[in-house]
Design an enzyme around this catalytic site. Sequence first.
Site: not given
Length: 214
Positions: A141, A144, A169-170, A199
């Site tokens: 997280d 990236k 995540d993401n 989120e």
Amino acid sequence: TQSTRPQRILGAVQQNATRGDPRSVVRAIDQYCRSQEWAMNVGDEKGCILDSVVSEVNPSTVLELGTYCGYSTVRIASLLPPHAKLITLEFNPKFAVIARQVIAWAGLEDKIQLVEGSSGDLIPKLKEQFGVKAFDLVFLDHWKDRYLPDTKLIEECGLLRKGGVLLADNVICPGAPEYLEFVRSSPRYESQYFKSHLEYTKVEDGLEKSVFLG
Ligand SMILES: O=C(NCCCOCn1ccc2cnccc21)c1cc(-c2ccc(F)cc2)cc(O)c1O
Ligand SMILES: [Mg+2]
């Protein structure tokens, strides 16, 4: 003087959460970020997916890359068995200062080790410095564009056990296209996409769960 967003998040925890109650800390941050100001916590919707993966893996050792204010750190640690440990890496010292206080408010200091620095520098040191054998779960997280190089580094350092799980995540927003391509095409990973939302928003995002086959 002007407070920072992480300081305001800590304030919301201290005002609305019960000391020693991790779930109330998670709830307080979600309520604040949904009603007052957005922040890059994994959040409640993706958080439920995170919870289910953590519960399924039931890890003894967890690595988190990207602590921020400690939301997912607390969320994961609250689900760990008694002697399990979570190591979380945070690059930004201002975030680390806040995260340590959020973790303390939740009463999870004994389960969590927050290490400040960059993943590229710290990952090769985890075995010797922290006596880590191998991780059962890694939650990505952080930056990236570091997901793929750090996954390769974790593999090279023999830090992921056979059957260990990467949860990222993401993968849609902000996105990690090279990472996705790698884990979805590599014969050494079994990947699964959990569609969700960024989120506190209606924007599409999701988590990618990848089991390391060794
Ligand atoms: O950027 C994000 N996270 C990363 C933070 C820095 O991490 C730096 N960092 C933390 C340890 C660590 C260790 N080594 C190197 C860098 C290291 C991030 C961003 C968004 C987002 C989505 C839409 C927007 F419009 C704007 C932002 C959402 C998220 O959920 C995120 O997680
Ligand atoms: Mg994130």
